[in-house]
Design an enzyme around this catalytic site. Sequence first.
Site, mmCIF file in Angstrom:
data_model
loop_
_atom_site.group_PDB
_atom_site.id
_atom_site.type_symbol
_atom_site.label_atom_id
_atom_site.label_comp_id
_atom_site.label_asym_id
_atom_site.label_seq_id
_atom_site.Cartn_x
_atom_site.Cartn_y
_atom_site.Cartn_z
ATOM 1 N N ARG A 105 -55.481 33.636 -6.195
ATOM 2 C CA ARG A 105 -54.828 34.725 -6.912
ATOM 3 C C ARG A 105 -53.489 34.216 -7.448
ATOM 4 O O ARG A 105 -52.826 33.393 -6.787
ATOM 5 C CB ARG A 105 -54.590 35.852 -5.905
ATOM 6 C CG ARG A 105 -53.957 37.120 -6.445
ATOM 7 C CD ARG A 105 -54.897 37.916 -7.240
ATOM 8 N NE ARG A 105 -54.462 39.281 -7.445
ATOM 9 C CZ ARG A 105 -54.874 40.018 -8.464
ATOM 10 N NH1 ARG A 105 -55.710 39.522 -9.367
ATOM 11 N NH2 ARG A 105 -54.493 41.264 -8.598
ATOM 12 N N THR A 380 -61.743 41.400 -16.331
ATOM 13 C CA THR A 380 -61.948 40.378 -15.325
ATOM 14 C C THR A 380 -63.373 39.915 -15.584
ATOM 15 O O THR A 380 -64.069 40.501 -16.386
ATOM 16 C CB THR A 380 -61.785 41.047 -13.932
ATOM 17 O OG1 THR A 380 -60.427 41.482 -13.812
ATOM 18 C CG2 THR A 380 -62.143 40.152 -12.778
ATOM 19 N N THR A 398 -59.881 36.351 -13.328
ATOM 20 C CA THR A 398 -59.212 37.374 -14.147
ATOM 21 C C THR A 398 -57.947 36.888 -14.829
ATOM 22 O O THR A 398 -57.258 35.999 -14.321
ATOM 23 C CB THR A 398 -58.856 38.586 -13.252
ATOM 24 O OG1 THR A 398 -58.359 39.634 -14.072
ATOM 25 C CG2 THR A 398 -57.837 38.256 -12.192
ATOM 26 N N ASN A 400 -56.299 39.696 -15.855
ATOM 27 C CA ASN A 400 -55.977 41.125 -15.747
ATOM 28 C C ASN A 400 -56.526 41.846 -16.970
ATOM 29 O O ASN A 400 -57.708 42.085 -17.040
ATOM 30 C CB ASN A 400 -54.495 41.404 -15.512
ATOM 31 C CG ASN A 400 -54.314 42.815 -14.960
ATOM 32 O OD1 ASN A 400 -55.233 43.352 -14.352
ATOM 33 N ND2 ASN A 400 -53.174 43.423 -15.173
ATOM 34 N N ASP A 422 -50.513 44.212 -11.734
ATOM 35 C CA ASP A 422 -51.256 44.620 -10.531
ATOM 36 C C ASP A 422 -50.317 44.880 -9.345
ATOM 37 O O ASP A 422 -50.743 45.389 -8.318
ATOM 38 C CB ASP A 422 -52.311 43.567 -10.151
ATOM 39 C CG ASP A 422 -53.665 43.868 -10.799
ATOM 40 O OD1 ASP A 422 -53.833 44.966 -11.350
ATOM 41 O OD2 ASP A 422 -54.552 43.001 -10.743
ATOM 42 N N SER A 452 -58.434 44.222 -6.897
ATOM 43 C CA SER A 452 -59.633 44.987 -6.547
ATOM 44 C C SER A 452 -60.872 44.100 -6.595
ATOM 45 O O SER A 452 -61.992 44.586 -6.389
ATOM 46 C CB SER A 452 -59.832 46.147 -7.527
ATOM 47 O OG SER A 452 -58.744 47.020 -7.476
ATOM 48 N N GLY A 473 -61.193 46.131 -13.141
ATOM 49 C CA GLY A 473 -59.975 46.675 -12.521
ATOM 50 C C GLY A 473 -60.335 47.519 -11.311
ATOM 51 O O GLY A 473 -61.118 47.113 -10.441
HETATM 52 N N1 GLY Z 1 -56.688 42.320 -12.283
HETATM 53 C C1 GLY Z 1 -57.705 43.071 -11.699
HETATM 54 C C2 GLY Z 1 -57.743 42.928 -10.211
HETATM 55 O O1 GLY Z 1 -57.460 41.857 -9.699
HETATM 56 O O2 GLY Z 1 -58.023 43.869 -9.537
#
Ligand code: GLY
Length: 569
Positions: A105, A380, A398, A400, A422, A452, A473
Site C-alpha cells: 500500500r 482500482t 490501485t 485510487n 483514502d 477497502s 472503492g
Molecule cells: N483506493 C481504494 C481502496 O484502497 O480502497
Amino acid sequence: MNKHLLSGLAMLLLTVVIISSCKERDYEIIEGRGITGINGMVVSAHPEASRIGTAILLDGGNAFDAAAAVAFALAVSYPAAGNLGGGSLMVIRDAEGNYSSLDCREKAPGLASRDMYLDESGNVIEGMSTGTLAASAVPGSVEGILELHSRFGILPLTKVIQPAINLARKGFSITAKQAESLNHARNRFIQRNDHPVPFVKDETWCEGDTLIQEDLARTLERICDYGRDGFYGGITADLIVAEMKKGNGLISHDDLDNYEAVWREPVIGTYGAYRIISMPPPSSGGIALMQLLGIMEEMLPEEPVFQSPEEVHLITEAERRVYADRSYYLGDPDYINIPVDELVSKEYLQERMSDFNPEKASLSEDISHGAIPAWEGEETTHFSVVDKDRNAIAFTTTLNSGYGNCIVVEGAGFLLNNEMDDFSSKPAYPNIYGLIGGEANSVQAGKRMLSSMTPTIIEKDQKLYMVLGSPGGSTIITSVFQTILNVIEYGMNMQEAVDAARFHHQWMPDLIYFEEKGADTLLIQKLEMMGHKTRLRSSIGRVDAIRILPEGSMEAGADPRGDDTACAF
Ligand code: GLY
C-alpha cells in the site's frame, strides 16, 4: 441487436480464433468469459494482460511469475488503475497450502501531516486530496511486485517484465470502453499536466486506436535493469521528485528510498465448510468480509432466496453496521491498535445485530460503531491467477480514482496515485467514496491509508476453492462478499455469480445503491416500504474470479461490467 449481446458474440468469436490459432502448441489457449481450464488461468481487467500472464504460465512460470507479469502489463494496458505509481495488496496460497499476504500500500510522505488538506478556518480544501500533486502518496506497487517475484517466482525478472515493455513501446489497440474513459478524462489530463501525455491526442480516442507509451517503456526497462533502484532511485526517482516540485507534491528521495513492502498474516475465518483467507489491515476488506460472513452464517435462512426483499434487508443491515465499525476502528496497524479478534468474534457480531428488525430499516444516524470493552483506542483493479500446481494469487492494485490524480510523471510516463484521499482529511468529512473516517485513519507521516481492497482466497476441505477480488472503492467489500454468497448460498457458477446484479450499503450515506442494469423495481419498492432509502448507480465492482471445480478443473468469472477477460489452457 443490443450492446451486451454484440460484445458476447465478439467474445465467443475471439475464443474460437484463439483456439484455432494455437493448434501448433501442445495446449489450446482459451479466452473469454465463463471459460474453463486445467493447466492455468488468469482473469484480469484487460485481455492483453490476461494473455501475457497466460503466456508466462505456458513458458514454465508459476502463478507468481504470471502475477508479476500481469501487474506490469496492466500498468501499460489498463492505465485507469493498473500502475507503477500506486499501491497493491495481495493474498497468496502456494501449492502446499501455505498462506501469506503482501502489503505494498502507498504511504504518506514524510512531510504529510494531519491537517494538510484543511484551510486556515479548518475547512477541507476541495480537490486537494484528489486532483493535485499533494494527493500522491509514496508508491508501493513496484516494490511489492519485485518482492513477490523474488520470493516466489521461478523465471528471471527480464522474462516477466519484457512483455510489458514491448506492449508500452509497440502500443496496443484500446477497447471501446477505454476510448470512452480516456475521452472522459481528457480535460483533467490537459489541465493537470504541463507536458504532453500519451493519454491525450489531437482527436478524440476511438476503439482500435493504438496507445504507445515510450517513456513508460523506458521506466520499465530501468526496473528490469536495476530492480527497485530503477524506480525508487536513479533517474526515475529524480523524475518523480522533479514532478513534485512543480506544485504542492511532498514525495522526497528519502520517502522513495525508505519505502518497504510488508508481509503480513492474512485474516483467516470460516464460513460453514469453507476457510476464508483475506487481506488484513491496512485494508478494511478482510475484517469487514469476515464480519459480514459471520453475520450471514447465523442469520441467513436455511433455504436462502437470491435478492428476496427479506435477504437484501438483512444484508443491508449487516453492511450498515460493518461499515460503521470500519469507520471507527480501522487504519494502519503499524500506527494504531485494531481489535481484530473482537471485531470478528461470534459474540460481538451477535450483539451488533441484536437490534435488527426483520421488517423495518434502521437509520444510519442511530447506528454507531459497536462497543469493544477496554478498547483504546473508483478505481482500482483486481486479477486472479492459478497455475497447474494450484499456486494461487489474488492481487488488487490501485491508483485510487480512475487514472489517480491524472498527473503523469514527466519523462517517466506513469500516472501518480491520489491515494491520500483514502485517509480521513477531517473526522466525519466524506472521501470520494462517501466513506467517513475517524482518528484511526487520520493523515500521519509514513502511515498507510485505510483500504477497502479485499483480495481473497477460499479453501474447501483444505483444498483451493476460489480466488477473487474487485475494484470499486468502498463497494469492493460488498462485491466480494455478495459474489461469495452467490456461489455458496445461491448455487451459481463462477460466471453467473460475477454477472449477477449487486447492491451496496456503507452506513453513510444512508442509502442502498442498486445497479441500474438489473435493478428490480418490485424489490426496491418493498425495501422502501420497510424504510430503506435507495439509489441507482451505473455499476458496482468488477469481480475477476476463479473457482476450482470438484473434478479439478477451473472455471472463470470475468466481469462483463468491464473488458475483463479470462485466459486459460
Ligand atoms: N483506493 C481504494 C481502496 O484502497 O480502497
